[in-house]
Design a protein around this motif. Structure first.
Motif, PDB file in Angstrom:
ATOM      1  N   SER A 163      -1.545   0.892   7.946  1.00 13.69           N
ATOM      2  CA  SER A 163      -1.078   0.370   6.574  1.00 13.69           C
ATOM      3  C   SER A 163       0.588   0.012   6.545  1.00 13.69           C
ATOM      4  O   SER A 163       1.099  -0.505   5.722  1.00 13.69           O
ATOM      5  N   ALA A 164       1.340   1.236   7.199  1.00  7.13           N
ATOM      6  CA  ALA A 164       2.740   1.031   7.246  1.00  7.13           C
ATOM      7  C   ALA A 164       3.136  -0.194   7.858  1.00  7.13           C
ATOM      8  O   ALA A 164       4.079  -0.864   7.642  1.00  7.13           O
ATOM      9  N   LEU A 165       2.495  -0.522   9.179  1.00  2.00           N
ATOM     10  CA  LEU A 165       3.020  -1.840   9.924  1.00  2.00           C
ATOM     11  C   LEU A 165       2.548  -3.061   9.232  1.00  2.00           C
ATOM     12  O   LEU A 165       3.409  -3.999   9.383  1.00  2.00           O
ATOM     13  N   ALA A 166       1.682  -2.785   8.436  1.00  8.99           N
ATOM     14  CA  ALA A 166       1.232  -4.268   7.812  1.00  8.99           C
ATOM     15  C   ALA A 166       2.056  -4.716   6.860  1.00  8.99           C
ATOM     16  O   ALA A 166       1.838  -5.744   6.199  1.00  8.99           O
ATOM     17  N   LEU A 167       3.087  -3.814   6.608  1.00 16.19           N
ATOM     18  CA  LEU A 167       4.209  -4.321   5.594  1.00 16.19           C
ATOM     19  C   LEU A 167       5.064  -5.322   6.165  1.00 16.19           C
ATOM     20  O   LEU A 167       5.699  -6.102   5.572  1.00 16.19           O
ATOM     21  N   LEU A 168       5.013  -5.556   7.616  1.00 14.27           N
ATOM     22  CA  LEU A 168       5.521  -6.546   8.083  1.00 14.27           C
ATOM     23  C   LEU A 168       4.749  -7.918   8.412  1.00 14.27           C
ATOM     24  O   LEU A 168       3.642  -7.753   8.668  1.00 14.27           O
ATOM     25  N   ARG A 169       5.413  -8.892   8.001  1.00 15.39           N
ATOM     26  CA  ARG A 169       4.673 -10.108   8.089  1.00 15.39           C
ATOM     27  C   ARG A 169       4.041 -10.601   9.551  1.00 15.39           C
ATOM     28  O   ARG A 169       2.919 -11.256   9.319  1.00 15.39           O
ATOM     29  N   GLU A 170       4.853 -10.478  10.504  1.00 17.56           N
ATOM     30  CA  GLU A 170       4.015 -10.714  11.684  1.00 17.56           C
ATOM     31  C   GLU A 170       2.907  -9.740  11.983  1.00 17.56           C
ATOM     32  O   GLU A 170       2.245 -10.291  12.751  1.00 17.56           O
ATOM     33  N   VAL A 171       2.935  -8.567  11.331  1.00 20.46           N
ATOM     34  CA  VAL A 171       1.789  -7.754  11.669  1.00 20.46           C
ATOM     35  C   VAL A 171       0.691  -8.067  10.891  1.00 20.46           C
ATOM     36  O   VAL A 171      -0.433  -8.167  11.436  1.00 20.46           O
ATOM     37  N   ASN A 177      -5.302 -12.595  12.968  1.00 17.95           N
ATOM     38  CA  ASN A 177      -5.636 -13.226  14.103  1.00 17.95           C
ATOM     39  C   ASN A 177      -6.433 -12.401  14.874  1.00 17.95           C
ATOM     40  O   ASN A 177      -7.572 -13.086  15.694  1.00 17.95           O
ATOM     41  N   LEU A 178      -6.415 -11.142  14.884  1.00 20.51           N
ATOM     42  CA  LEU A 178      -7.074 -10.403  15.798  1.00 20.51           C
ATOM     43  C   LEU A 178      -8.299  -9.791  15.178  1.00 20.51           C
ATOM     44  O   LEU A 178      -9.208  -8.723  15.578  1.00 20.51           O
ATOM     45  N   ARG A 179      -8.659 -10.555  14.026  1.00 24.18           N
ATOM     46  CA  ARG A 179      -9.797 -10.215  13.294  1.00 24.18           C
ATOM     47  C   ARG A 179     -10.043  -8.857  12.736  1.00 24.18           C
ATOM     48  O   ARG A 179     -10.956  -8.219  12.759  1.00 24.18           O
ATOM     49  N   ALA A 180      -8.919  -8.294  12.414  1.00 25.17           N
ATOM     50  CA  ALA A 180      -8.712  -6.796  12.069  1.00 25.17           C
ATOM     51  C   ALA A 180      -8.736  -6.741  10.397  1.00 25.17           C
ATOM     52  O   ALA A 180      -8.133  -5.650   9.904  1.00 25.17           O
ATOM     53  N   VAL A 181      -8.713  -7.612   9.865  1.00 23.77           N
ATOM     54  CA  VAL A 181      -8.637  -7.457   8.324  1.00 23.77           C
ATOM     55  C   VAL A 181      -9.294  -6.417   7.739  1.00 23.77           C
ATOM     56  O   VAL A 181      -9.271  -5.754   6.852  1.00 23.77           O
ATOM     57  N   GLY A 182     -10.553  -6.254   8.125  1.00 25.21           N
ATOM     58  CA  GLY A 182     -11.541  -5.078   7.864  1.00 25.21           C
ATOM     59  C   GLY A 182     -10.864  -3.658   7.680  1.00 25.21           C
ATOM     60  O   GLY A 182     -11.100  -2.777   7.077  1.00 25.21           O
ATOM     61  N   LEU A 183     -10.113  -3.663   8.762  1.00 23.62           N
ATOM     62  CA  LEU A 183      -9.402  -2.264   9.032  1.00 23.62           C
ATOM     63  C   LEU A 183      -8.442  -2.179   8.175  1.00 23.62           C
ATOM     64  O   LEU A 183      -8.229  -1.162   7.557  1.00 23.62           O
ATOM     65  N   LEU A 184      -7.673  -3.220   7.613  1.00 25.15           N
ATOM     66  CA  LEU A 184      -6.722  -2.913   6.560  1.00 25.15           C
ATOM     67  C   LEU A 184      -7.480  -2.762   5.316  1.00 25.15           C
ATOM     68  O   LEU A 184      -6.790  -1.924   4.386  1.00 25.15           O
ATOM     69  N   VAL A 185      -8.588  -3.166   5.067  1.00 23.35           N
ATOM     70  CA  VAL A 185      -9.207  -2.986   3.625  1.00 23.35           C
ATOM     71  C   VAL A 185      -9.681  -1.533   3.703  1.00 23.35           C
ATOM     72  O   VAL A 185      -9.534  -0.847   2.846  1.00 23.35           O
ATOM     73  N   GLU A 186     -10.238  -1.363   4.908  1.00 26.62           N
ATOM     74  CA  GLU A 186     -10.533   0.494   5.253  1.00 26.62           C
ATOM     75  C   GLU A 186      -9.287   1.276   5.065  1.00 26.62           C
ATOM     76  O   GLU A 186      -9.502   2.213   4.303  1.00 26.62           O
TER      77      GLU A 186
END
Length: 462
Positions: A163-171, A177-186
């Motif tokens: 969640s902290a890393l996802a504040l970065l645009r490249e993350v 791209n890594l199909r990890a959107v579900g992890l961010l929602v989790e």
């Protein structure tokens, strides 16, 4: 801190350095644990001096107990100094070393290592960049996707870091791209509220990308954000409300968002003291109101707010009514709930300039429609608007004059205007409206003519 206390702390620092350099494993561990327990009392300047020692132990320690105690100590220190220690640790080689240790460590040490990383990236943006640069994002995602990550506490720590890393645009780009959107929602669903709010913010930013929005919705982002909007503190609700607004801005998700019961929640946000909350609620109401059912629910809440005694909230609700007055399908809803009658009554009785400004604006917008003009006039709105021409607020006078100009242009109502047409404010606004309409006509004609010229242009003529 006086001079004697400073000397005592310096002496303790030298003693700590000596123990780490020369003493047995048991004394080193004992000294490290003591430093950890006292970290919230030790001056920041002293703690900063311990960081190089602790980082060296990550490289040089040959015993598991000393290594674990060193990481635990870094974890405790990283929370101190309002983020200053997290910056100091991040500027050392600690992040790289911790990341190297992570995959090969047993569960208990992994937990301490991840807590340390979580603290370091939570407090400092450059640390997030550094962790991503050395491959930390892939390590986190791989561990979350691994079958060997059954431990709930370990998983929550990894989601905190994500969640902290996802504040970065490249993350966020990599997460998609890594199909990890579900992890961010989790990450938005579990853990501490501050971590969930960060994930919610990242979801809102990722939702600006059209391709990612569908994947977010399919992964349960609406449910996660609604829970934050319902149960979070004020700042968390602002984040969740904004993120849901981003998702609902796509026509396919207006109904799904509304079906999760968000309209009463946005009505609460509209009444928050925080101005940003009012802005977010207003914007989202304007999006959701494009469907009939949503418009009915929204207007019902707005009427309840305008019947209250809080001028700030009444003004905020009237501002939304002003926005919705341009929606043709909402006008019958206004009539059913007696909105125009309420607006005229509030304008007649309110002493608040902001309330009067918003209501005059709403009445002015409604005055562009034949049926609404008649209702306004029959309710005695013309005389109330004429009184507003003498208000102290320029905005109130201008908005009232605009409404009166529209009413005056109706042949059935022009003889009910009393002395308004000769009032200086009325004349000034009338002239401005005439000029604006003329400019709009010229622009429309220019566009039309340009299109004709383009269609008839002969390339042979140059």
């Amino acid at each position: 801190m006086d001079q004697y206390q400073s000397q005592d702390w310096l002496q303790s620092l030298h003693q700590f350095e000596h123990i780490i350099a020369t003493s047995s494993e048991s004394l080193q561990v004992e000294s490290l644990i003591k430093l950890s327990h006292l970290s919230n009392r030790i001056p920041v300047s002293i703690l900063v001096s311990t960081v190089p020692i602790l980082v060296d132990l990550l490289d040089t320690s040959t015993t598991h107990s000393v290594l674990k105690a060193s990481v635990y100590c870094l974890k405790c220190i990283s929370c101190q100094g309002d983020g200053k220690l997290a910056v100091t640790i991040g500027q050392s080689r600690a992040i790289h070393r911790i990341l190297c240790l992570l995959p090969q460590s047993e569960l208990a040490l992994q937990r301490v290592l991840l807590k340390c990383i979580r603290n370091i990236v939570a407090f400092d943006g450059p640390n997030r960049v550094n962790l991503v640069r050395i491959g930390g994002l892939k390590v986190v995602i791989d561990m979350l996707n691994s079958d060997t990550c059954p431990d709930d506490s370990l998983r929550r720590l990894l989601l905190d870091i994500l969640s902290a890393l996802a504040l970065l645009r490249e993350v966020r780009r990599s997460v998609f791209n890594l199909r990890a959107v579900g992890l961010l929602v989790e990450a938005c669903k579990v853990g501490k509220m501050v971590s969930r709010a960060r994930a919610g913010q990242a979801i809102g930013l990722l939702g600006l990308v059209k391709r990612a929005r569908r994947e977010l919705v399919n992964s349960g982002a609406i449910e996660a954000l609604v829970d934050l909007l319902r149960n979070g503190d004020v700042s968390t609700r602002l984040v969740a409300g904004n993120a849901l607004g981003v998702i609902s801005s796509h026509v396919d998700y207006i109904r799904p968002v509304a079906e999760h019961g968000v309209i009463p929640l946005y009505a609460e946000l509209l009444q928050e003291q925080e101005p940003l909350g009012k802005e977010i609620a207003e914007d989202v109401f304007c999006i959701l109101a494009v469907t009939d059912d949503n418009a009915v629910a929204i207007v019902e809440h707005l009427v309840m707010i305008m019947r209250g005694n809080d001028n700030e909230n009444v003004g905020a609700a009237a501002d939304v009514v002003w926005d919705l007055s341009s929606y043709k399908h909402v006008l019958p809803v206004f009539h059913n709930f007696g909105v125009i009658s309420l607006l005229v009554e509030l304008l007649r009785t309110s002493d608040d300039s902001n309330v009067k400004e918003k209501i005059c604006g709403a009445i002015g917008q409604l005055s562009y429609n034949n049926a609404e003009r008649v209702v306004i006039a029959d309710l005695g709105g013309i005389s109330v608007l004429i009184n507003m021409l003498e208000d102290d607020s320029e905005e109130v006078k201008d908005n009232a004059a605009q409404a009166l100009v529209c009413l005056y242009e109706d042949p059935l109502l022009c003889d009910r205007m009393s002395g308004a047409p000769s009032h200086p404010v009325f004349l000034r606004v009338q002239e401005r409206m005439v000029q604006t309409r003329a400019a709009e006509l010229r622009l429309a004609e220019s566009v039309r003519q340009m299109t004709v010229d383009e269609l008839t242009w002969n390339p042979a003529l140059g």
